[in-house]
Design an enzyme around this catalytic site. Structure first.
Site, PDB file in Angstrom:
ATOM      1  N   TRP A   5       1.244  -0.949  -0.056  1.00 51.70           N
ATOM      2  CA  TRP A   5      -0.041   0.022   0.279  1.00 51.70           C
ATOM      3  C   TRP A   5       0.917   1.528   0.149  1.00 51.70           C
ATOM      4  CZ3 TRP A   5       1.549   2.647   3.888  1.00 51.70           C
ATOM      5  CH2 TRP A   5       2.037   1.993   5.640  1.00 51.70           C
ATOM      6  N   ASN A   6       2.102   1.394   0.688  1.00 56.18           N
ATOM      7  CA  ASN A   6       2.855   2.460   0.683  1.00 56.18           C
ATOM      8  C   ASN A   6       3.332   3.368  -0.866  1.00 56.18           C
ATOM      9  OD1 ASN A   6       4.999   0.158   0.139  1.00 56.18           O
ATOM     10  ND2 ASN A   6       6.292   1.588   1.509  1.00 56.18           N
ATOM     11  N   ARG A  55       6.663  -0.711 -11.221  1.00 51.54           N
ATOM     12  CA  ARG A  55       8.075  -1.435 -12.096  1.00 51.54           C
ATOM     13  C   ARG A  55       8.354  -2.404 -11.934  1.00 51.54           C
ATOM     14  NH1 ARG A  55      11.054  -0.115  -6.521  1.00 51.54           N
ATOM     15  NH2 ARG A  55      11.128  -1.943  -5.163  1.00 51.54           N
ATOM     16  N   LYS A 109      -2.403  -8.151  -7.910  1.00 48.17           N
ATOM     17  CA  LYS A 109      -2.727  -7.978  -6.848  1.00 48.17           C
ATOM     18  C   LYS A 109      -2.385  -6.822  -5.996  1.00 48.17           C
ATOM     19  CE  LYS A 109      -2.743  -8.964  -2.868  1.00 48.17           C
ATOM     20  NZ  LYS A 109      -3.629  -8.026  -1.591  1.00 48.17           N
ATOM     21  N   PRO A 110      -3.295  -6.079  -6.098  1.00 48.13           N
ATOM     22  CA  PRO A 110      -3.122  -4.668  -5.261  1.00 48.13           C
ATOM     23  C   PRO A 110      -3.431  -4.902  -3.617  1.00 48.13           C
ATOM     24  CG  PRO A 110      -4.617  -4.029  -6.645  1.00 48.13           C
ATOM     25  CD  PRO A 110      -4.461  -5.494  -6.817  1.00 48.13           C
ATOM     26  N   GLY A 136       6.978  -5.836  -0.091  1.00 44.41           N
ATOM     27  CA  GLY A 136       5.831  -6.549   0.556  1.00 44.41           C
ATOM     28  C   GLY A 136       6.997  -6.588   2.319  1.00 44.41           C
ATOM     29  N   GLU A 183      11.145  -8.119  -2.710  1.00 40.43           N
ATOM     30  CA  GLU A 183      11.516  -6.873  -2.418  1.00 40.43           C
ATOM     31  C   GLU A 183      10.905  -6.923  -1.005  1.00 40.43           C
ATOM     32  OE1 GLU A 183      13.308  -4.864  -3.993  1.00 40.43           O
ATOM     33  OE2 GLU A 183      13.362  -5.489  -5.900  1.00 40.43           O
ATOM     34  N   LEU A 184      11.678  -6.689   0.032  1.00 40.73           N
ATOM     35  CA  LEU A 184      11.385  -6.717   1.176  1.00 40.73           C
ATOM     36  C   LEU A 184      11.562  -5.832   2.053  1.00 40.73           C
ATOM     37  CD1 LEU A 184      11.816 -10.278   1.553  1.00 40.73           C
ATOM     38  CD2 LEU A 184       9.252  -9.009   0.124  1.00 40.73           C
ATOM     39  N   CYS A 227      10.068   1.283   2.541  1.00 43.92           N
ATOM     40  CA  CYS A 227      11.236   0.690   3.085  1.00 43.92           C
ATOM     41  C   CYS A 227      12.345   1.131   3.239  1.00 43.92           C
ATOM     42  CB  CYS A 227      11.273  -0.927   1.703  1.00 43.92           C
ATOM     43  SG  CYS A 227      11.351   0.039   0.111  1.00 43.92           S
ATOM     44  N   GLU A 265      11.431  -2.047  11.790  1.00 45.27           N
ATOM     45  CA  GLU A 265      10.794  -1.141  10.646  1.00 45.27           C
ATOM     46  C   GLU A 265      10.225  -0.459  11.531  1.00 45.27           C
ATOM     47  OE1 GLU A 265       9.583  -3.189   6.925  1.00 45.27           O
ATOM     48  OE2 GLU A 265       9.976  -1.998   5.516  1.00 45.27           O
ATOM     49  N   SER A 274      15.876   6.212  -5.253  1.00 45.42           N
ATOM     50  CA  SER A 274      14.877   4.904  -6.299  1.00 45.42           C
ATOM     51  C   SER A 274      14.858   6.375  -7.320  1.00 45.42           C
ATOM     52  CB  SER A 274      13.528   5.851  -5.738  1.00 45.42           C
ATOM     53  OG  SER A 274      13.715   5.332  -4.724  1.00 45.42           O
TER      54      SER A 274
HETATM   55  P1  NAD Z   1       2.373  -6.685   3.554  1.00 42.48           P
HETATM   56  O1  NAD Z   1       3.715  -8.235   3.353  1.00 42.48           O
HETATM   57  O2  NAD Z   1       1.635  -6.541   4.993  1.00 42.48           O
HETATM   58  O3  NAD Z   1       1.908  -6.887   2.310  1.00 42.48           O
HETATM   59  C1  NAD Z   1       2.087  -6.836   0.953  1.00 42.48           C
HETATM   60  C2  NAD Z   1       1.438  -7.061  -0.071  1.00 42.48           C
HETATM   61  O4  NAD Z   1       0.810  -8.845   0.350  1.00 42.48           O
HETATM   62  C3  NAD Z   1      -0.370  -6.741  -0.659  1.00 42.48           C
HETATM   63  O5  NAD Z   1      -1.110  -6.610  -1.299  1.00 42.48           O
HETATM   64  C4  NAD Z   1      -0.961  -7.809   0.902  1.00 42.48           C
HETATM   65  O6  NAD Z   1      -1.680  -7.730   0.248  1.00 42.48           O
HETATM   66  C5  NAD Z   1      -0.497  -9.112   0.468  1.00 42.48           C
HETATM   67  N1  NAD Z   1      -0.246 -10.480   1.637  1.00 42.48           N
HETATM   68  C6  NAD Z   1      -0.168 -10.126   2.583  1.00 42.48           C
HETATM   69  N2  NAD Z   1      -0.798 -11.602   3.004  1.00 42.48           N
HETATM   70  C7  NAD Z   1      -0.521 -12.857   1.850  1.00 42.48           C
HETATM   71  C8  NAD Z   1      -0.411 -13.594   1.529  1.00 42.48           C
HETATM   72  N3  NAD Z   1      -0.545 -14.930   2.344  1.00 42.48           N
HETATM   73  N4  NAD Z   1      -1.330 -13.865   0.013  1.00 42.48           N
HETATM   74  C9  NAD Z   1      -0.741 -12.805  -0.894  1.00 42.48           C
HETATM   75  N5  NAD Z   1      -1.001 -11.520  -0.372  1.00 42.48           N
HETATM   76  C10 NAD Z   1      -0.339 -11.264   0.628  1.00 42.48           C
HETATM   77  O7  NAD Z   1       3.234  -5.221   3.417  1.00 42.48           O
HETATM   78  P2  NAD Z   1       2.254  -3.861   3.605  1.00 42.48           P
HETATM   79  O8  NAD Z   1       2.065  -3.751   4.837  1.00 42.48           O
HETATM   80  O9  NAD Z   1       1.576  -4.016   2.835  1.00 42.48           O
HETATM   81  O10 NAD Z   1       3.273  -3.234   2.967  1.00 42.48           O
HETATM   82  C11 NAD Z   1       4.599  -2.521   3.223  1.00 42.48           C
HETATM   83  C12 NAD Z   1       5.984  -3.710   3.484  1.00 42.48           C
HETATM   84  O11 NAD Z   1       6.482  -3.680   1.974  1.00 42.48           O
HETATM   85  C13 NAD Z   1       7.854  -2.973   4.180  1.00 42.48           C
HETATM   86  O12 NAD Z   1       7.505  -4.453   5.026  1.00 42.48           O
HETATM   87  C14 NAD Z   1       8.220  -2.523   3.414  1.00 42.48           C
HETATM   88  O13 NAD Z   1       9.309  -2.451   3.760  1.00 42.48           O
HETATM   89  C15 NAD Z   1       7.753  -3.418   2.607  1.00 42.48           C
HETATM   90  N6  NAD Z   1       7.871  -3.327   1.314  1.00 42.48           N
HETATM   91  C16 NAD Z   1       9.134  -3.057   0.490  1.00 42.48           C
HETATM   92  C17 NAD Z   1       9.758  -2.622  -0.532  1.00 42.48           C
HETATM   93  C18 NAD Z   1      10.830  -3.138  -1.419  1.00 42.48           C
HETATM   94  O14 NAD Z   1      11.379  -2.762  -2.496  1.00 42.48           O
HETATM   95  N7  NAD Z   1      12.310  -3.717  -1.038  1.00 42.48           N
HETATM   96  C19 NAD Z   1       9.197  -1.639  -1.288  1.00 42.48           C
HETATM   97  C20 NAD Z   1       7.862  -1.372  -0.622  1.00 42.48           C
HETATM   98  C21 NAD Z   1       7.451  -1.584   0.705  1.00 42.48           C
END
Ligand code: NAD
Length: 491
Positions: A161-162, A170, A185-186, A239, A261-262, A295, A392, A452
């Protein structure tokens, strides 16, 4: 400044149904879910809630269009991306307002993200026509080696979501350029920007079935059936580390290609020879972009003891002057966090740091009322075992610790499971090179607080994941390599 009528107009312009095989439709059960404005808690849209049947239908659409799309001329694929780039830029005002409404970030950040997101399309439009191969004489001389690249096949792209638009472009841009079809899947918190993006790509001539979009409140409805299906060939996920690890396990039985990308825990290291003003400018960007919800956000400020007080008071003065509020007002620089849970976690980290003896230079107190606001906070002399340095933060909180020599600084910078990005401020070239070589991250900002860039390979090491997005590397995440050994008697 946007008024209520503008807000209503941009919200009403978005089609909030699933996109499957070129059709827009509700989910199989007809269920819908609400999207809220994080600044007010008010419902701003109702979105189709997809089921596992919808996810499978989306994969089927991607499989059905796979061969035709892979055979489409690279220039044609690139030109669709180029048109989409132009439309995104043309519509930046409305798209930025839409993003601020669903995600809360300041309008200036939303505009910067639309530009960044669009630039991935321009970049990959140019990359689509540069998928080259290799011809070589084998060392023994009697064989010729030809190396070629093919699209990997149907992909599942999961975004957070961020950065609701840029995290999609990308992946989507690289996949389109490579000739892959996909299911996107957003995040359920911010689906509107992804739907707007799907609309832009459709207008730009992307054939039906190439991009399918499934929104859902139950993310496993998408990941479980799709990763269990051998027709899916690739997962690209952005995520949290926790979810990334779980999805990597789900991809193991079918050995799908995986990019991860975590999360991050970026150190921001200021050496004694740094330009202090430049370091403070860089810190404001690295900390406050997206209200700290990135992130790449600077999570730990490690400052040489000779500069620590000046750096702390300088940063506190800058952060303390920032205007907080609902970020549809362009003068607001600090919007809300995404939800109540995010705010509660940041408040907890600040309390924990104070219990561990940190000194509050600015902020620190919770903000009541509707909307999930947190005041910019600077914490001085944070204890190394405080949670704020280990986790984080994802909010506008800057914890500062001091170091005495370079070895201590590098050791502290690497003392984390994460390895996404680090920021280093020094005017000494030898020191800069030494530090850049020893820091264990995928990216480093040297004397700047932003890394970035669509032309660069974005990604991490250790628990921050693997794979790269953007740059010449980005398209290869969506390409398979094949080599042909050609027998020849020619010398
Ligand atoms: P999240 O892992 O909770 O969710 C990310 C995505 O994964 C969402 O679309 C969510 O619905 C989905 N998701 C969650 N559980 C799932 C499952 N069981 N199956 C399939 N999809 C699932 O993360 P968030 O809170 O949305 O985002 C924040 C995190 O993302 C932070 O840790 C941040 O550092 C990371 N992030 C990393 C980068 C990068 O490029 N390294 C960029 C942006 C954000």
């Amino acid at each position: 400044m946007a008024d209520v009528a503008d807000e209503r107009r941009v919200l009403e312009s978005v089609v909030t149904d699933l996109q499957i095989g070129g059709e827009r439709r509700g989910g199989a059960t007809g269920a819908r879910f609400d999207v809220e404005d994080p600044a007010t808690g008010e419902v701003i849209a109702s979105v189709a809630d997809g089921t596992s049947d919808d996810a499978v239908a989306a994969l089927e659409a991607a499989v059905a269009s796979r061969a035709e799309w892979a055979a489409t001329a690279p220039r044609a694929r690139g030109e669709i991306l180029r048109r989409a780039f132009e439309l995104l830029v043309e519509r930046i005002d409305d798209l930025a307002l839409l993003m601020t409404l669903e995600m809360g970030k300041p309008l200036a950040d939303s505009r910067a993200e639309i530009t960044y997101a669009a630039e991935f399309f321009r970049w990959f439009a140019e990359e689509a026509v540069r998928i080259d191969g290799r011809y070589a004489v084998a060392p023994a001389g009697n064989t010729r080696l030809v190396v070629m690249h093919h699209p990997v096949g149907p992909c599942l792209l999961i975004t957070p979501w961020n950065f609701p638009m840029a995290m999609a472009t990308r992946k989507v841009g690289a996949a389109i350029a490579a000739g892959c079809t996909m299911v996107l899947k957003p995040a359920a918190l911010t689906p509107l920007s992804a739907f707007a993006l799907a609309g832009v790509l459709e207008e730009s001539g992307l054939p039906a079935g190439v991009l399918n979009v499934v929104t859902t409140t139950k993310a496993s409805n998408v990941s479980e059936p799709l990763l269990a299906d051998p027709r899916l060939r690739k997962l690209s996920f952005t995520g949290s580390t926790e979810v990334g690890r779980m999805l990597t396990e789900l991809a193991a039985p079918n050995l799908q290609r995986v990019s991860m990308e975590l999360g991050g825990n970026a150190p921001f290291v200021v050496f004694e020879d740094a330009d202090l003003d430049a370091a403070i400018d860089g810190a404001v960007v690295a900390k406050m972009r997206n209200v700290g919800q990135a992130c790449t956000a600077a999570n730990r400020f490690l400052v040489h003891e000779s500069l620590a007080e000046q750096f702390g008071s300088g940063l506190a003065a800058r952060l303390g002057a920032m205007r907080i509020g609902r970020a549809t007002d362009p003068s607001v620089e600090v919007g809300p966090l995404i939800d109540a849970r995010a705010r509660a976690k940041v408040d907890e980290l600040v309390d924990d740091a104070q219990r561990h003896g940190a000194r509050v230079l600015i902020g620190g107190a919770p903000i009541d009322g509707p909307g999930h606001f947190v005041a910019p906070t600077v914490l001085m002399d944070v204890a190394l075992d405080a949670r704020v340095l280990r986790e984080e933060i994802f909010g506008p909180v800057a914890p500062i610790t001091r170091f005495v020599n370079d070895d201590d600084a590098i050791h502290a910078a690497n003392d984390t499971a994460f390895g996404l990005v680090a920021y280093v401020f020094t005017r000494d070239l030898d020191r800069a090179l030494r530090v850049c070589e020893r820091i264990e991250t995928g990216m480093i900002g040297l004397n700047q607080g932003l890394v970035s860039n669509p032309a660069a390979p974005f990604g991490g090491v250790k628990h921050s994941g693997f794979g790269r997005e953007g740059g010449p590397e980005g398209i290869h995440e969506y390409l398979e390599t094949k080599y042909v050994a050609i027998h020849t008697n020619a010398v």
